[in-house]
Write a protein that holds these residues in place. Structure first.
Motif, PDB file in Angstrom:
ATOM      1  N   LYS A 168       0.843  -1.209   0.000  1.00 36.15           N
ATOM      2  CA  LYS A 168       0.000   0.000   0.000  1.00 36.15           C
ATOM      3  C   LYS A 168       0.871   1.249   0.000  1.00 36.15           C
ATOM      4  O   LYS A 168       0.486   2.286  -0.485  1.00 36.15           O
ATOM      5  CB  LYS A 168      -0.923   0.027   1.217  1.00 36.15           C
ATOM      6  CG  LYS A 168      -1.866  -1.123   1.298  1.00 36.15           C
ATOM      7  CD  LYS A 168      -3.164  -0.808   0.642  1.00 36.15           C
ATOM      8  CE  LYS A 168      -4.132  -1.927   0.938  1.00 36.15           C
ATOM      9  NZ  LYS A 168      -4.924  -2.307  -0.164  1.00 36.15           N
ATOM     10  N   GLU A 169       2.061   1.106   0.564  1.00 35.99           N
ATOM     11  CA  GLU A 169       2.972   2.236   0.697  1.00 35.99           C
ATOM     12  C   GLU A 169       4.007   2.305  -0.418  1.00 35.99           C
ATOM     13  O   GLU A 169       4.421   3.383  -0.823  1.00 35.99           O
ATOM     14  CB  GLU A 169       3.689   2.113   2.053  1.00 35.99           C
ATOM     15  CG  GLU A 169       4.566   3.269   2.396  1.00 35.99           C
ATOM     16  CD  GLU A 169       5.142   3.127   3.788  1.00 35.99           C
ATOM     17  OE1 GLU A 169       6.165   3.762   4.026  1.00 35.99           O
ATOM     18  OE2 GLU A 169       4.587   2.397   4.626  1.00 35.99           O
ATOM     19  N   CYS A 170       4.439   1.159  -0.911  1.00 36.17           N
ATOM     20  CA  CYS A 170       5.540   1.122  -1.869  1.00 36.17           C
ATOM     21  C   CYS A 170       5.283   0.058  -2.924  1.00 36.17           C
ATOM     22  O   CYS A 170       5.714  -1.081  -2.779  1.00 36.17           O
ATOM     23  CB  CYS A 170       6.847   0.840  -1.120  1.00 36.17           C
ATOM     24  SG  CYS A 170       8.320   0.920  -2.153  1.00 36.17           S
ATOM     25  N   MET A 171       4.598   0.423  -3.982  1.00 38.94           N
ATOM     26  CA  MET A 171       4.336  -0.505  -5.087  1.00 38.94           C
ATOM     27  C   MET A 171       5.581  -0.642  -5.957  1.00 38.94           C
ATOM     28  O   MET A 171       6.372   0.284  -6.059  1.00 38.94           O
ATOM     29  CB  MET A 171       3.176   0.002  -5.946  1.00 38.94           C
ATOM     30  CG  MET A 171       1.819  -0.196  -5.315  1.00 38.94           C
ATOM     31  SD  MET A 171       1.342  -1.929  -5.182  1.00 38.94           S
ATOM     32  CE  MET A 171       1.037  -2.331  -6.886  1.00 38.94           C
ATOM     33  N   PRO A 172       5.758  -1.797  -6.609  1.00 45.16           N
ATOM     34  CA  PRO A 172       6.893  -1.953  -7.519  1.00 45.16           C
ATOM     35  C   PRO A 172       6.815  -0.938  -8.652  1.00 45.16           C
ATOM     36  O   PRO A 172       5.731  -0.625  -9.137  1.00 45.16           O
ATOM     37  CB  PRO A 172       6.718  -3.373  -8.081  1.00 45.16           C
ATOM     38  CG  PRO A 172       5.793  -4.060  -7.146  1.00 45.16           C
ATOM     39  CD  PRO A 172       4.942  -3.005  -6.536  1.00 45.16           C
ATOM     40  N   TYR A 173       7.964  -0.416  -9.065  1.00 49.36           N
ATOM     41  CA  TYR A 173       7.982   0.540 -10.175  1.00 49.36           C
ATOM     42  C   TYR A 173       8.288  -0.139 -11.501  1.00 49.36           C
ATOM     43  O   TYR A 173       8.075   0.437 -12.566  1.00 49.36           O
ATOM     44  CB  TYR A 173       8.961   1.688  -9.917  1.00 49.36           C
ATOM     45  CG  TYR A 173      10.426   1.318  -9.924  1.00 49.36           C
ATOM     46  CD1 TYR A 173      11.151   1.281 -11.109  1.00 49.36           C
ATOM     47  CD2 TYR A 173      11.091   1.037  -8.744  1.00 49.36           C
ATOM     48  CE1 TYR A 173      12.501   0.957 -11.114  1.00 49.36           C
ATOM     49  CE2 TYR A 173      12.433   0.709  -8.738  1.00 49.36           C
ATOM     50  CZ  TYR A 173      13.130   0.670  -9.920  1.00 49.36           C
ATOM     51  OH  TYR A 173      14.459   0.352  -9.933  1.00 49.36           O
TER      52      TYR A 173
END
Length: 172
Positions: A50-55
């Motif tokens: 929720k905080e850090c999705m894959p780029y």
């Protein structure tokens, strides 16, 4: 107003397979019934995803799956026909990341090797076999800017076996 889900979908004509990508940056929504503080608290609740999705991802997605007969929500799933990966931009903001790692039920029953790279260097390796129970994994990412999860498969080039990363949590 009143929209519960917003979906963006790409369409491709004339070419069956492509690796082209598009991105959406600095997207904002105007809240009318929830204060900004409440909204931020809700969006950071739950999983690391929720905080850090894959780029950057290849043969990866986030969704609801079943692992070892249990249902899980918001699971990062790597399914490959060769290699699959997911890159995260940690910006050096985290101390640890932990998750439950397992074969995804209903996918091909082949073993996978998970390789975890921190700032481009392979630091951890985990074997994921369909017959094994869920492994709880905790990795030290103190000062790490880039995290990469990558699967490797030996002996068989094409497989639809999937591994899942459930209950992802991070400590800052």
């Amino acid at each position: 107003r009143g929209v519960k889900q917003l979906r963006f979908q790409t369409a491709q004509f004339g070419v069956w397979s492509s690796t082209a990508s598009i991105g959406f940056a600095n997207m904002q929504a105007i809240e009318n019934s929830v204060s900004k503080v409440e909204n931020e608290a809700q969006s950071l609740e739950g999983t690391f995803l929720k905080e850090c999705m894959p780029y950057d991802m290849r043969s990866a997605q986030v969704g609801d799956v079943q692992m070892c007969g249990e249902n899980y929500k918001d699971v990062l799933v790597l399914t490959d026909s060769g290699d699959a990966w997911a890159y995260f931009n940690l910006k050096g903001n985290y101390i640890t990341i932990e998750f439950d790692l397992s074969h995804v039920d209903g996918t091909e029953t082949r073993s996978k090797t998970l390789q975890i790279y921190l700032d481009g260097e392979q630091k951890y390796t985990y074997e994921v076999r369909p017959e094994d129970y869920i492994q709880h994994v905790k990795i030290d990412v103190r000062g790490v800017k880039q995290l990469r999860f990558q699967t490797a498969q030996f002996g068989v080039w094409s497989s639809t076996a999937s591994i899942g990363f459930a209950n992802m949590q991070a400590t800052k």
